[in-house]
Design a protein around this motif. Sequence first.
Motif, mmCIF file in Angstrom:
data_model
loop_
_atom_site.group_PDB
_atom_site.id
_atom_site.type_symbol
_atom_site.label_atom_id
_atom_site.label_comp_id
_atom_site.label_asym_id
_atom_site.label_seq_id
_atom_site.Cartn_x
_atom_site.Cartn_y
_atom_site.Cartn_z
ATOM 1 N N HIS A 1 36.758 39.461 30.792
ATOM 2 C CA HIS A 1 38.088 37.819 30.607
ATOM 3 C C HIS A 1 39.128 37.610 30.611
ATOM 4 O O HIS A 1 39.726 36.999 29.366
ATOM 5 C CB HIS A 1 36.763 36.632 29.200
ATOM 6 N N ASN A 2 40.683 37.927 30.938
ATOM 7 C CA ASN A 2 41.115 38.093 31.732
ATOM 8 C C ASN A 2 41.661 37.701 33.101
ATOM 9 O O ASN A 2 40.897 36.949 33.330
ATOM 10 C CB ASN A 2 41.826 40.069 31.788
ATOM 11 N N ARG A 3 42.976 37.880 33.492
ATOM 12 C CA ARG A 3 43.193 37.314 34.824
ATOM 13 C C ARG A 3 43.890 38.027 36.189
ATOM 14 O O ARG A 3 44.848 37.943 37.053
ATOM 15 C CB ARG A 3 44.160 35.848 34.079
ATOM 16 N N ILE A 4 43.054 39.399 36.279
ATOM 17 C CA ILE A 4 43.530 40.362 36.741
ATOM 18 C C ILE A 4 42.603 40.088 37.943
ATOM 19 O O ILE A 4 42.102 39.983 38.418
ATOM 20 C CB ILE A 4 43.244 42.055 35.815
ATOM 21 N N GLU A 5 44.209 40.262 38.983
ATOM 22 C CA GLU A 5 44.118 39.983 40.215
ATOM 23 C C GLU A 5 43.451 41.220 41.115
ATOM 24 O O GLU A 5 44.146 42.562 40.311
ATOM 25 C CB GLU A 5 45.249 39.759 40.928
ATOM 26 N N SER A 6 43.512 41.653 42.248
ATOM 27 C CA SER A 6 42.267 42.685 42.878
ATOM 28 C C SER A 6 43.236 43.304 42.894
ATOM 29 O O SER A 6 43.701 45.029 43.281
ATOM 30 C CB SER A 6 41.989 42.760 43.993
ATOM 31 N N ALA B 1 32.653 53.745 32.131
ATOM 32 C CA ALA B 1 31.961 52.542 32.044
ATOM 33 C C ALA B 1 33.466 51.961 31.915
ATOM 34 O O ALA B 1 34.367 52.157 31.941
ATOM 35 C CB ALA B 1 31.380 52.445 30.840
ATOM 36 N N LEU B 2 33.348 51.083 33.163
ATOM 37 C CA LEU B 2 34.124 49.731 33.912
ATOM 38 C C LEU B 2 33.404 48.823 33.748
ATOM 39 O O LEU B 2 33.038 48.236 34.755
ATOM 40 C CB LEU B 2 35.367 50.089 34.888
ATOM 41 N N ASP B 3 34.274 47.699 32.574
ATOM 42 C CA ASP B 3 33.578 46.134 32.351
ATOM 43 C C ASP B 3 34.946 45.997 32.955
ATOM 44 O O ASP B 3 35.930 45.303 32.491
ATOM 45 C CB ASP B 3 33.734 46.079 31.098
ATOM 46 N N LEU B 4 34.357 44.465 34.457
ATOM 47 C CA LEU B 4 36.274 43.461 34.514
ATOM 48 C C LEU B 4 35.448 42.752 35.419
ATOM 49 O O LEU B 4 36.007 41.263 36.174
ATOM 50 C CB LEU B 4 35.875 44.000 36.592
ATOM 51 N N ARG B 5 34.433 42.497 34.153
ATOM 52 C CA ARG B 5 33.975 40.595 33.806
ATOM 53 C C ARG B 5 34.537 39.537 33.879
ATOM 54 O O ARG B 5 35.353 40.119 33.497
ATOM 55 C CB ARG B 5 31.973 40.590 33.640
ATOM 56 N N ASN B 6 34.297 38.750 34.598
ATOM 57 C CA ASN B 6 35.565 37.152 34.223
ATOM 58 C C ASN B 6 36.778 37.546 34.499
ATOM 59 O O ASN B 6 37.482 37.535 33.705
ATOM 60 C CB ASN B 6 35.525 36.784 33.374
ATOM 61 N N ASN B 7 36.752 37.873 35.658
ATOM 62 C CA ASN B 7 38.677 38.459 36.089
ATOM 63 C C ASN B 7 39.396 37.268 37.521
ATOM 64 O O ASN B 7 38.639 36.195 37.569
ATOM 65 C CB ASN B 7 39.675 40.007 36.544
ATOM 66 N N LYS C 1 37.417 42.021 47.744
ATOM 67 C CA LYS C 1 36.544 42.784 47.795
ATOM 68 C C LYS C 1 36.568 44.079 48.698
ATOM 69 O O LYS C 1 36.270 45.802 47.745
ATOM 70 C CB LYS C 1 35.214 42.856 48.663
ATOM 71 N N LYS C 2 37.434 44.296 49.562
ATOM 72 C CA LYS C 2 37.972 46.128 49.796
ATOM 73 C C LYS C 2 38.317 46.563 49.366
ATOM 74 O O LYS C 2 38.508 47.611 48.951
ATOM 75 C CB LYS C 2 38.620 45.479 51.155
ATOM 76 N N ALA C 3 39.562 45.262 48.609
ATOM 77 C CA ALA C 3 40.738 46.544 47.418
ATOM 78 C C ALA C 3 39.830 46.711 46.215
ATOM 79 O O ALA C 3 40.114 47.882 45.660
ATOM 80 C CB ALA C 3 41.784 45.486 46.934
ATOM 81 N N LEU C 4 38.635 45.865 45.754
ATOM 82 C CA LEU C 4 37.810 46.565 45.502
ATOM 83 C C LEU C 4 37.198 47.887 45.000
ATOM 84 O O LEU C 4 37.624 48.858 44.521
ATOM 85 C CB LEU C 4 36.993 45.652 44.287
ATOM 86 N N ALA C 5 36.499 48.034 46.082
ATOM 87 C CA ALA C 5 35.856 48.951 46.417
ATOM 88 C C ALA C 5 36.898 50.020 46.983
ATOM 89 O O ALA C 5 36.154 51.307 46.133
ATOM 90 C CB ALA C 5 35.016 48.402 48.389
ATOM 91 N N ARG C 6 37.982 50.136 46.939
ATOM 92 C CA ARG C 6 39.223 51.582 47.267
ATOM 93 C C ARG C 6 39.252 51.610 45.783
ATOM 94 O O ARG C 6 39.435 52.749 45.980
ATOM 95 C CB ARG C 6 39.892 50.222 48.603
ATOM 96 N N TRP D 1 31.180 46.539 35.276
ATOM 97 C CA TRP D 1 30.625 45.185 36.060
ATOM 98 C C TRP D 1 31.259 44.110 35.979
ATOM 99 O O TRP D 1 32.275 44.827 35.907
ATOM 100 C CB TRP D 1 30.428 44.887 33.801
ATOM 101 N N ILE D 2 31.213 43.939 37.250
ATOM 102 C CA ILE D 2 31.258 43.223 38.189
ATOM 103 C C ILE D 2 31.095 41.599 38.141
ATOM 104 O O ILE D 2 32.687 40.608 38.111
ATOM 105 C CB ILE D 2 31.247 42.974 40.030
ATOM 106 N N ILE D 3 30.276 41.096 38.070
ATOM 107 C CA ILE D 3 29.830 39.822 37.942
ATOM 108 C C ILE D 3 30.462 38.565 35.948
ATOM 109 O O ILE D 3 29.847 39.273 35.737
ATOM 110 C CB ILE D 3 28.359 39.502 38.302
ATOM 111 N N PRO D 4 31.169 37.597 36.759
ATOM 112 C CA PRO D 4 30.895 37.146 37.593
ATOM 113 C C PRO D 4 32.337 37.631 38.410
ATOM 114 O O PRO D 4 33.696 36.884 37.216
ATOM 115 C CB PRO D 4 31.628 35.624 37.368
ATOM 116 N N ASN D 5 33.500 37.455 39.260
ATOM 117 C CA ASN D 5 34.509 37.074 39.804
ATOM 118 C C ASN D 5 34.398 36.438 40.707
ATOM 119 O O ASN D 5 33.520 36.360 41.296
ATOM 120 C CB ASN D 5 35.195 38.591 40.349
ATOM 121 N N PRO D 6 35.130 36.070 40.902
ATOM 122 C CA PRO D 6 35.644 35.211 42.611
ATOM 123 C C PRO D 6 34.878 35.747 44.087
ATOM 124 O O PRO D 6 34.271 35.026 44.867
ATOM 125 C CB PRO D 6 37.083 34.694 42.656
#
Length: 124
Positions: free
Chosen positions: A33-38, A54-60, A65-70, A82-87
């Motif tokens: 629940h922040n505004r962090i971009e890839s 453990a890493l929670d990145l939900r609601n950013n 997708k490729k940057a996230l994978a890297r 945790w990723i969903i939901p994100n754009p």
Amino acid sequence: PLAALRELRLDHCGITELDLSTLVGLQRLSLSHNRIESAHLARSGIEALRDLAALDLRNNELKDKKALARTLAKLGKLQSVWIIPNPCYPEDTPKYRRKMSTLRHDIGAQFWFVDGFDVDAHYV
């Protein structure tokens, strides 16, 4: 010192950018629940968190997708993410589940749980 910190929750803080490079002892990090971009996540120094499990990145604002994978590929001890939901992944779908299973194997990632589900049991 901050290097000894094991768990950090920065949920709902309006964060767009951050520097994690000095928090090398973190094992659990929640940034939901922040505004962090890839791109900002990739430049955050997250790869210094060698023990992160453990890493929670939900609601950013994660769109790439490729940057996230890297970024995830650099976290060798990551077990849960945790990723969903994100754009980039707005909802849990069978296609998303297959993608996460494939991603895990393609990047040689160690994570076993994605969005609370066992990757091999629920994502194939």
